[in-house]
Design a protein around this motif. Structure first.
Motif, PDB file in Angstrom:
ATOM      1  N   TRP A  76       2.316  17.532  19.269  1.00  0.00           N
ATOM      2  CA  TRP A  76       1.574  16.445  18.842  1.00  0.00           C
ATOM      3  C   TRP A  76       0.367  17.194  17.991  1.00  0.00           C
ATOM      4  CZ3 TRP A  76       2.696  11.478  19.181  1.00  0.00           C
ATOM      5  CH2 TRP A  76       4.250  11.376  20.103  1.00  0.00           C
ATOM      6  N   GLU A  77       0.035  18.303  18.181  1.00  0.00           N
ATOM      7  CA  GLU A  77      -1.010  19.026  17.304  1.00  0.00           C
ATOM      8  C   GLU A  77      -0.581  18.672  16.153  1.00  0.00           C
ATOM      9  OE1 GLU A  77      -3.587  22.982  16.741  1.00  0.00           O
ATOM     10  OE2 GLU A  77      -2.081  22.779  18.201  1.00  0.00           O
ATOM     11  N   ASP A  78       0.595  18.991  15.425  1.00  0.00           N
ATOM     12  CA  ASP A  78       1.319  18.933  14.272  1.00  0.00           C
ATOM     13  C   ASP A  78       1.240  17.466  13.853  1.00  0.00           C
ATOM     14  OD1 ASP A  78       2.098  21.605  14.176  1.00  0.00           O
ATOM     15  OD2 ASP A  78       4.275  20.970  15.172  1.00  0.00           O
ATOM     16  N   THR A  79       1.297  16.395  14.506  1.00  0.00           N
ATOM     17  CA  THR A  79       1.229  15.118  14.280  1.00  0.00           C
ATOM     18  C   THR A  79      -0.343  14.970  13.780  1.00  0.00           C
ATOM     19  OG1 THR A  79       2.938  14.511  15.666  1.00  0.00           O
ATOM     20  CG2 THR A  79       1.802  12.734  14.902  1.00  0.00           C
ATOM     21  N   ALA A  80      -1.219  15.215  14.779  1.00  0.00           N
ATOM     22  CA  ALA A  80      -2.380  14.874  14.271  1.00  0.00           C
ATOM     23  C   ALA A  80      -3.063  15.765  13.111  1.00  0.00           C
ATOM     24  CB  ALA A  80      -3.420  15.588  15.621  1.00  0.00           C
ATOM     25  N   ILE A  81      -2.552  16.817  12.894  1.00  0.00           N
ATOM     26  CA  ILE A  81      -2.840  17.453  11.256  1.00  0.00           C
ATOM     27  C   ILE A  81      -2.343  16.746  10.195  1.00  0.00           C
ATOM     28  CG2 ILE A  81      -2.197  19.618  10.193  1.00  0.00           C
ATOM     29  CD1 ILE A  81      -2.202  21.200  12.555  1.00  0.00           C
ATOM     30  N   ALA A  82      -0.920  16.337  10.518  1.00  0.00           N
ATOM     31  CA  ALA A  82      -0.471  15.518   9.466  1.00  0.00           C
ATOM     32  C   ALA A  82      -0.980  14.081   9.279  1.00  0.00           C
ATOM     33  CB  ALA A  82       0.981  14.947   9.887  1.00  0.00           C
ATOM     34  N   VAL A  83      -1.802  13.502  10.212  1.00  0.00           N
ATOM     35  CA  VAL A  83      -2.490  12.289  10.036  1.00  0.00           C
ATOM     36  C   VAL A  83      -3.840  12.704   9.294  1.00  0.00           C
ATOM     37  CG1 VAL A  83      -3.850  10.494  11.199  1.00  0.00           C
ATOM     38  CG2 VAL A  83      -1.516  10.878  12.002  1.00  0.00           C
ATOM     39  N   PHE A  84      -4.464  13.823   9.859  1.00  0.00           N
ATOM     40  CA  PHE A  84      -5.714  14.053   9.174  1.00  0.00           C
ATOM     41  C   PHE A  84      -5.725  14.517   7.513  1.00  0.00           C
ATOM     42  CE2 PHE A  84      -7.314  14.085  13.659  1.00  0.00           C
ATOM     43  CZ  PHE A  84      -8.503  13.317  13.327  1.00  0.00           C
ATOM     44  N   PRO A 107       0.941  -1.258   0.068  1.00  0.00           N
ATOM     45  CA  PRO A 107      -0.094  -0.008  -0.047  1.00  0.00           C
ATOM     46  C   PRO A 107       0.939   1.328  -0.200  1.00  0.00           C
ATOM     47  CG  PRO A 107      -0.119  -1.181   2.027  1.00  0.00           C
ATOM     48  CD  PRO A 107       0.763  -2.055   1.158  1.00  0.00           C
ATOM     49  N   LYS A 108       0.257   2.361  -0.354  1.00  0.00           N
ATOM     50  CA  LYS A 108       1.019   3.673  -0.217  1.00  0.00           C
ATOM     51  C   LYS A 108       1.636   3.866   1.386  1.00  0.00           C
ATOM     52  CE  LYS A 108       0.018   8.613  -0.759  1.00  0.00           C
ATOM     53  NZ  LYS A 108       1.176   8.620  -2.100  1.00  0.00           N
ATOM     54  N   THR A 109       2.986   4.334   1.326  1.00  0.00           N
ATOM     55  CA  THR A 109       3.596   4.489   2.588  1.00  0.00           C
ATOM     56  C   THR A 109       3.848   6.015   2.740  1.00  0.00           C
ATOM     57  OG1 THR A 109       5.484   3.675   1.670  1.00  0.00           O
ATOM     58  CG2 THR A 109       4.196   2.102   2.786  1.00  0.00           C
ATOM     59  N   THR A 110       3.683   6.638   3.650  1.00  0.00           N
ATOM     60  CA  THR A 110       4.299   7.952   3.855  1.00  0.00           C
ATOM     61  C   THR A 110       4.760   7.913   5.428  1.00  0.00           C
ATOM     62  OG1 THR A 110       2.105   8.679   4.688  1.00  0.00           O
ATOM     63  CG2 THR A 110       2.592   9.063   2.374  1.00  0.00           C
ATOM     64  N   VAL A 111       5.587   9.156   5.673  1.00  0.00           N
ATOM     65  CA  VAL A 111       6.202   9.345   7.001  1.00  0.00           C
ATOM     66  C   VAL A 111       5.461  10.518   7.466  1.00  0.00           C
ATOM     67  CG1 VAL A 111       8.331   9.919   8.000  1.00  0.00           C
ATOM     68  CG2 VAL A 111       8.448   8.303   6.301  1.00  0.00           C
TER      69      VAL A 111
END
Length: 366
Positions: free
Chosen positions: A349-357, A156-160
């Motif tokens: 961690w807000e940056d992490t959440a934004i990246a996931v969404f 599947p598509k993989t991202t970091v």
């Protein structure tokens, strides 16, 4: 057994006790054989039962077409991926999962129990179920792609994405007296679960070499973390080795206020881990503006960039030499800290959440 001739009952009991596992396996084998015979004689009934049990059910599933199911938890031994894949095929939603690391596959001897096969199977199932897998480092992504290629699964598509590493603000009012007393006036800090993979032993051996060499006034070495598996002998060494028992301190159940105080007041941090999917303690050290002497393994150089120094995690002599050098060169530490505070931008961690969404939105738009 009591009704058997004298001595015979006890002998029979011992005979059966030591063969209990074999006896249970034999009984289970006979049960499976009987089940197989019944299935052979009545295949229609067996097939009907299987069809009934495999009929997909969608009751209670909260997702539908246009949704993205995001699972970032540590779920390799808990999630029913067959269930998720069936519902995804029926209802049309999409899925994102996370790869933190593949350490049990790459280094099974450094992990508790026989989890390597289960871990590989989990990622094989994940590959059939996921529309996208996010990894927490380029290293973890490479490990994942290598494994999926070896297993012959879909890729599947993989991202970091980057994990948050900023530290919450706190004051000294909530810091425990125990933490301050254990740390002493001068100390270096290693934040990590105490387990074999984290390689606390290299630091212990480096300290004993410095003491055997006659180095005086060594700072305390503070380990912050809960004991894991396979370290009982190591912890006993720390307690009973007269050379270091007053220098090496182990702190468990440390509060956020205590941890912030430790980062703020340490001379520098150390992180000799043998392998990491990311290396959060290195990122937290940088977020606190502190230099780190770290392992050069796996993803750790991704975390620290050129702001810290890297060593071979197995080279005890090199660790001893570089520790002593930094103990004797406080000006170098001051310069390193000034550069870290100027150049390091700690992700939240807000940056992490934004990246996931963001990944979820991109998946829906694709």
């Amino acid at each position: 057994m009591n009704k058997l001739p004298g001595g015979f009952g006890e002998s029979m009991f011992r005979f059966l006790a030591v063969r209990r596992e074999a006896a249970e396996a034999s009984i289970n084998g006979l049960r499976e054989f009987r089940r197989a015979v019944r299935a052979w004689r009545s295949p229609a009934a067996q097939t009907l039962s299987l069809l009934e049990n495999s009929r997909p059910q969608t009751d209670g599933v909260l997702f539908s077409q246009g949704d993205v199911y995001v699972s970032l938890g540590l779920d390799w031994d808990q999630k029913d991926l067959t269930f998720v894949a069936e519902r995804k095929g029926l209802l049309g939603f999409k899925t994102i999962f996370c790869c933190y690391d593949l350490i049990p596959v790459k280094f099974p001897h450094l992990c508790v129990g026989d989890v390597a096969a289960k871990f590989a199977r989990y990622f094989a199932d994940l590959a059939w179920c996921a529309d996208e897998i996010v990894s927490i480092s380029e290293c973890s992504k490479r490990d994942l792609l290598t494994l999926l290629e070896e297993l012959g699964t879909p890729v599947p598509k993989t991202t970091v994405i980057k994990l948050g590493s900023h530290l919450p603000t706190s004051n000294n009012a909530g810091v425990s007296t125990q933490t301050k007393e254990a740390s002493g006036d001068r100390f270096i800090l290693f934040v990590s679960t105490i387990e074999r993979r984290k390689n606390h032993e290299t630091l212990y051996r480096a300290y004993t070499r410095l003491m055997d060499k006659g180095v005086k006034n060594l700072p305390n070495l503070v380990f912050v973390g809960m004991p894991g598996w396979g370290v009982n002998d190591f912890l006993a060494d720390l307690r009973f080795d007269n050379r270091v028992k007053d220098l090496v301190k182990v702190l468990t159940n440390v509060s956020d206020a205590d941890l912030n105080w430790l980062y703020k007041n340490t001379l520098f941090t150390v992180f000799p881990s043998l392998y990491e999917g990311w290396g959060l303690a290195v990122a937290e050290s940088l977020a606190a503006g502190k230099f780190c002497l770290a392992s050069n393994a796996a993803s750790i150089p991704e975390v620290g960039g050129d702001l810290i120094e890297y060593l071979d995690p197995w080279d005890v002599q090199q660790w001893a030499e570089r520790l002593e050098w930094y103990f004797d060169n406080p000006y170098a530490l001051t310069q390193a800290e000034m550069r870290i505070r100027k150049e390091y931008d700690a992700p939240t961690w807000e940056d992490t959440a934004i990246a996931v969404f963001g990944r979820a939105q991109a998946l829906l738009a694709s």
